[in-house]
Scaffold this motif. Structure first.
Motif, PDB file in Angstrom:
ATOM      1  N   CYS A   1      -2.786  24.477 -33.527  1.00 51.94           N
ATOM      2  CA  CYS A   1      -3.443  25.517 -33.209  1.00 51.94           C
ATOM      3  C   CYS A   1      -2.171  26.695 -32.999  1.00 51.94           C
ATOM      4  O   CYS A   1      -1.864  26.910 -32.221  1.00 51.94           O
ATOM      5  CB  CYS A   1      -3.389  24.573 -32.107  1.00 51.94           C
ATOM      6  N   ALA A   2      -3.790  27.452 -33.475  1.00 51.13           N
ATOM      7  CA  ALA A   2      -3.294  28.611 -33.679  1.00 51.13           C
ATOM      8  C   ALA A   2      -3.728  29.249 -32.411  1.00 51.13           C
ATOM      9  O   ALA A   2      -5.073  29.939 -32.653  1.00 51.13           O
ATOM     10  CB  ALA A   2      -2.740  29.262 -34.910  1.00 51.13           C
ATOM     11  N   LEU A   3      -3.269  30.368 -31.958  1.00 51.81           N
ATOM     12  CA  LEU A   3      -4.094  31.213 -30.806  1.00 51.81           C
ATOM     13  C   LEU A   3      -4.464  33.046 -31.728  1.00 51.81           C
ATOM     14  O   LEU A   3      -3.879  33.404 -31.968  1.00 51.81           O
ATOM     15  CB  LEU A   3      -3.332  32.069 -29.730  1.00 51.81           C
ATOM     16  N   CYS A   4      -5.674  32.523 -31.605  1.00 53.20           N
ATOM     17  CA  CYS A   4      -5.897  34.486 -32.948  1.00 53.20           C
ATOM     18  C   CYS A   4      -6.556  35.653 -32.208  1.00 53.20           C
ATOM     19  O   CYS A   4      -7.822  34.400 -31.922  1.00 53.20           O
ATOM     20  CB  CYS A   4      -6.393  34.007 -34.306  1.00 53.20           C
ATOM     21  N   THR A   5      -6.546  36.591 -32.183  1.00 50.17           N
ATOM     22  CA  THR A   5      -7.015  37.278 -31.686  1.00 50.17           C
ATOM     23  C   THR A   5      -7.636  38.893 -32.628  1.00 50.17           C
ATOM     24  O   THR A   5      -8.405  39.294 -31.992  1.00 50.17           O
ATOM     25  CB  THR A   5      -5.750  38.267 -30.994  1.00 50.17           C
ATOM     26  N   ASP A   6      -7.527  38.771 -33.776  1.00 48.50           N
ATOM     27  CA  ASP A   6      -8.723  39.550 -34.740  1.00 48.50           C
ATOM     28  C   ASP A   6      -8.149  38.679 -36.320  1.00 48.50           C
ATOM     29  O   ASP A   6      -7.766  37.185 -36.250  1.00 48.50           O
ATOM     30  CB  ASP A   6      -7.842  40.197 -35.074  1.00 48.50           C
ATOM     31  N   PRO A   7      -9.170  38.759 -37.087  1.00 45.82           N
ATOM     32  CA  PRO A   7      -9.624  37.628 -38.314  1.00 45.82           C
ATOM     33  C   PRO A   7      -8.118  37.915 -39.577  1.00 45.82           C
ATOM     34  O   PRO A   7      -8.319  37.073 -39.316  1.00 45.82           O
ATOM     35  CB  PRO A   7     -10.224  38.785 -39.183  1.00 45.82           C
ATOM     36  N   LEU A   8      -7.643  38.707 -38.695  1.00 48.23           N
ATOM     37  CA  LEU A   8      -6.590  38.380 -39.739  1.00 48.23           C
ATOM     38  C   LEU A   8      -4.985  37.580 -39.324  1.00 48.23           C
ATOM     39  O   LEU A   8      -5.032  36.688 -40.942  1.00 48.23           O
ATOM     40  CB  LEU A   8      -5.550  40.342 -40.218  1.00 48.23           C
ATOM     41  N   MET A   9      -5.199  37.344 -38.074  1.00 50.30           N
ATOM     42  CA  MET A   9      -4.600  35.837 -37.925  1.00 50.30           C
ATOM     43  C   MET A   9      -5.160  35.359 -38.635  1.00 50.30           C
ATOM     44  O   MET A   9      -4.312  34.293 -38.281  1.00 50.30           O
ATOM     45  CB  MET A   9      -4.118  35.970 -35.748  1.00 50.30           C
ATOM     46  N   ALA A  10      -6.087  34.863 -38.211  1.00 47.44           N
ATOM     47  CA  ALA A  10      -7.243  33.372 -38.275  1.00 47.44           C
ATOM     48  C   ALA A  10      -7.251  33.148 -40.034  1.00 47.44           C
ATOM     49  O   ALA A  10      -6.555  32.504 -40.087  1.00 47.44           O
ATOM     50  CB  ALA A  10      -8.263  33.754 -38.253  1.00 47.44           C
ATOM     51  N   GLU A  11      -6.855  34.422 -41.025  1.00 54.30           N
ATOM     52  CA  GLU A  11      -6.749  34.801 -42.208  1.00 54.30           C
ATOM     53  C   GLU A  11      -5.312  33.672 -42.785  1.00 54.30           C
ATOM     54  O   GLU A  11      -4.987  32.416 -42.954  1.00 54.30           O
ATOM     55  CB  GLU A  11      -7.093  35.037 -42.830  1.00 54.30           C
ATOM     56  N   MET A  12      -4.341  34.200 -41.491  1.00 51.12           N
ATOM     57  CA  MET A  12      -3.039  33.866 -41.983  1.00 51.12           C
ATOM     58  C   MET A  12      -2.716  32.849 -41.917  1.00 51.12           C
ATOM     59  O   MET A  12      -1.389  31.831 -42.367  1.00 51.12           O
ATOM     60  CB  MET A  12      -2.415  34.807 -41.792  1.00 51.12           C
ATOM     61  N   THR A  13      -3.088  32.385 -40.831  1.00 49.46           N
ATOM     62  CA  THR A  13      -2.671  30.979 -40.128  1.00 49.46           C
ATOM     63  C   THR A  13      -3.671  29.504 -41.281  1.00 49.46           C
ATOM     64  O   THR A  13      -2.993  29.097 -41.010  1.00 49.46           O
ATOM     65  CB  THR A  13      -2.779  30.803 -38.624  1.00 49.46           C
ATOM     66  N   ARG A  14      -4.426  30.367 -41.840  1.00 49.78           N
ATOM     67  CA  ARG A  14      -4.646  29.328 -42.594  1.00 49.78           C
ATOM     68  C   ARG A  14      -4.389  29.094 -43.141  1.00 49.78           C
ATOM     69  O   ARG A  14      -4.136  28.454 -44.050  1.00 49.78           O
ATOM     70  CB  ARG A  14      -6.292  29.156 -42.828  1.00 49.78           C
ATOM     71  N   ARG A  15      -3.870  30.001 -44.124  1.00 47.44           N
ATOM     72  CA  ARG A  15      -3.538  30.423 -45.734  1.00 47.44           C
ATOM     73  C   ARG A  15      -2.161  29.957 -45.275  1.00 47.44           C
ATOM     74  O   ARG A  15      -1.709  29.755 -46.428  1.00 47.44           O
ATOM     75  CB  ARG A  15      -3.234  31.831 -45.922  1.00 47.44           C
ATOM     76  N   HIS A  16      -1.560  29.835 -44.110  1.00 48.12           N
ATOM     77  CA  HIS A  16       0.003  29.576 -44.414  1.00 48.12           C
ATOM     78  C   HIS A  16       0.250  28.756 -43.508  1.00 48.12           C
ATOM     79  O   HIS A  16       1.925  28.409 -44.261  1.00 48.12           O
ATOM     80  CB  HIS A  16       1.127  31.408 -44.178  1.00 48.12           C
ATOM     81  N   ASN A  17      -0.190  28.461 -42.358  1.00 46.70           N
ATOM     82  CA  ASN A  17       0.071  27.295 -41.811  1.00 46.70           C
ATOM     83  C   ASN A  17      -0.719  26.320 -42.004  1.00 46.70           C
ATOM     84  O   ASN A  17      -0.795  25.448 -40.652  1.00 46.70           O
ATOM     85  CB  ASN A  17       0.100  28.310 -39.778  1.00 46.70           C
ATOM     86  N   ASP A  18      -1.602  26.516 -42.395  1.00 49.28           N
ATOM     87  CA  ASP A  18      -2.694  25.112 -42.208  1.00 49.28           C
ATOM     88  C   ASP A  18      -2.923  24.417 -40.925  1.00 49.28           C
ATOM     89  O   ASP A  18      -2.907  23.355 -40.599  1.00 49.28           O
ATOM     90  CB  ASP A  18      -1.756  24.227 -43.194  1.00 49.28           C
ATOM     91  N   ALA A  19      -2.945  25.938 -40.765  1.00 59.62           N
ATOM     92  CA  ALA A  19      -3.729  25.393 -38.509  1.00 59.62           C
ATOM     93  C   ALA A  19      -4.957  24.698 -39.312  1.00 59.62           C
ATOM     94  O   ALA A  19      -6.107  25.028 -39.941  1.00 59.62           O
ATOM     95  CB  ALA A  19      -3.979  26.575 -37.736  1.00 59.62           C
TER      96      ALA A  19
END
Length: 145
Positions: free
Chosen positions: A83-101
């Motif tokens: 589970c990733a806490l995201c405060t902007d779309p870039l964080m959401a993109e990167m946690t999916r791309r790199h962490n498979d959140a």
């Protein structure tokens, strides 16, 4: 895609907004609570939503409290959850791309409804890159014991 939702009283209004957003995009979800703004304990709802994702009952999850911090910590206690806490779309993109959140945490007191929609959209539409990142995700999974 079936999405698990959970919030406490501080995240209830934003969760309702996200439900409307998901409805407007034809996306299925299950709401694991809370069901109103009565003061409650976020770990209860984080656990229920996270267990639905970990078991495969739901594909991804979104959990919301006032800051997103407590509910993300609680969700991450469930084996198999990233589970990733995201405060902007870039964080959401990167946690999916790199962490498979597989779960997203939002802070209702931090992000407004419009920004939350953009974060959710990015989280739900971004694929995991795999490759070297798969090795790192596997190392995280090994830490769960």
């Amino acid at each position: 895609m079936n999405i698990a939702l959970g919030s406490d009283h501080g995240g209830f209004a934003l969760k309702q907004h996200i439900k409307d957003y998901l409805d407007s995009h034809g996306l299925e979800y299950q709401d694991f609570g809370c069901m109103d703004t009565t003061s409650c304990d976020y770990p209860v709802f984080a656990k229920a939503a996270a267990q639905a994702v970990a078991s495969g009952k739901c594909d991804r999850g979104i959990v919301i409290c006032t800051t997103g911090i407590g509910i993300s910590i609680a969700a991450n206690k469930v084996k198999g959850i990233r589970c990733a806490l995201c405060t902007d779309p870039l964080m959401a993109e990167m946690t999916r791309r790199h962490n498979d959140a597989n779960m997203l945490a939002l802070g209702a007191g931090i992000v407004g409804p419009n920004l939350a929609e953009r974060i959710v959209e990015t989280f739900l539409t971004t694929d995991f890159e795999g490759g070297r990142h798969a090795r790192r995700v596997a190392l995280i999974s090994e830490m769960e014991g």
